[in-house]
Design an enzyme around this catalytic site. Sequence first.
Site, PDB file in Angstrom:
ATOM      1  CE  LYS A 126      -4.143   1.306   3.032  1.00 28.17           C
ATOM      2  NZ  LYS A 126      -4.179   1.591   3.970  1.00 28.17           N
ATOM      3  CB  SER A 201      -7.297   3.851   2.457  1.00 28.43           C
ATOM      4  OG  SER A 201      -6.895   2.873   3.883  1.00 28.43           O
ATOM      5  CB  SER A 225      -8.084   0.627   5.361  1.00 29.56           C
ATOM      6  OG  SER A 225      -8.973   1.708   5.897  1.00 29.56           O
TER       7      SER A 225
END
Length: 523
Positions: A126, A201, A225
Amino acid sequence: MAILRRALSWLLQTLSRFLLLVVQAGCWLSKAPPTPGPPRDPVLLIPASVLAEKIRRGELKSSIVVQSYISRIREVNPALNALVCDRFEEALGEARAVDDLVASKAEDEATLKEKYPLLGVPVSVKEAFALQGMPQSSGLISRQSLRSTTDAAVVSRLKAAGAIPLGVTNCSELCMWYESSNNVYGRSRNPYNTQHIVGGSSGGEGCILGAAGSVIGVGSDIGGSIRMPAFFNGIYGHKPTPGIVPNDGQFPNAHGTRVELLCTGPMCRYAVDLPLVLKVMAGKNTEKLSLDQDVSLRHLRFFSMENDGGCVFVSPMDKELVEAQRRVVQYLETSLGVTVQPISIHNMRYSFQIWSSVMSLDEDKAESFTDLMSDGKRMWPSWELVKWMFGLSKHTIPAIGLALTESLANMNPQGSAKMVQKAKNLKEELNTLLGNDGILIYPSHPKIAPKHHQPLAWPFNFAYTAIFNVLGLPVTQCPLGLSQAGLPLGVQIVSSQYNDHLTLAVAHHLEKSFGGWAPPKNV
């Protein structure tokens, strides 16, 4: 109070849907690219733990594995926009070094396994985590030129275990929205249907894994997330017991009470890889878990709750998701000979309010969301909204909306205190219910992957995952096949603290019947 809550809910939903209409009116001419098809290279269908074993034995070269994944990313990423910056040349060089190490026979297979449990295996990260040489903007234009000079703690551990990073993946602006879109990289699209969201996210991470462009990945989770992107993209994601995996080296990081809510964890296409990757991520903290312990599923107690009990801020459950959860219950009862007890926990209906109140505690110890957006200059969210309407803002509408509502969080301190007390009561209730041998089956989200922008109409649906961040419980997100429309179904598996091995064992058991990750099909 019930009438007031319903009035407030109506107002918030009306405003959200108005924003949705405004956004969609500006995007009606855009056309989603075709959905990529399933992977054809058989190397892409091998779990990470098996890949590492084959590489250590010299049965498969790491350079071939890495090249297979690079080719797959180049095939799917133009349509998906999941990987936002690559390090392909460096990765191929590191893979060749792995092949040379194995060929030299300087160390035997057992030694290699102990030192490098993920030897030669590709990994994606990420973008909010520091990966040396890669950007770490977290979707902020003010940080788009930043390049990491070090590795986040969890990235460093994966590298030390032999994993080879391919690049970094997209996220929502400042990691606080459940659609991964920002003004630095744009919007990521679902590998099962590009008209739908990837979640957030850690959405780019879930997307590239679901598309078979990676096999293991790094995500973070303060309100779902990891689990929402895992659900929307048909893969596995695990939110560990808090404090097990270090959060160091990500932006934004947590402070104050939020430290107890934020978790870093593994995202994988195969359930079998979750314990291995979690061990590497946890380091010495693995000793606090029982990941090597054999689990007798027949001796566990199972509970199922099909919805949150009726929160006024959250949409009703999709029928297909309820039916999928019932199939899980039936399968567990049939295959294990257990009884899955249906339950209704009253305070779960306050999940959003509880999470919001706990997130607002100790705000003086945490940099505000508005401050993070401001880049050292005073930012007025209301003025930013006006600028956005004319296409002049550097920020996305969800980020502006969060900044606008942030100041309202503490307008009712008595109400917030009441919700914090509910959080304590709920935590005690669930700990008593689960003990050391209990499993709760709970929905991942009330909706199957929505279309782009639709989360604006239901901004609080993340409450189904967020409540477990407040409660500090480990949760494994499990895929359950595809819906009639070809989109992933799934469910959350929950246990008490430090019993991560129980949720992982149940996930592995469900994979045998429900098939786990299902390759995307052409749409």
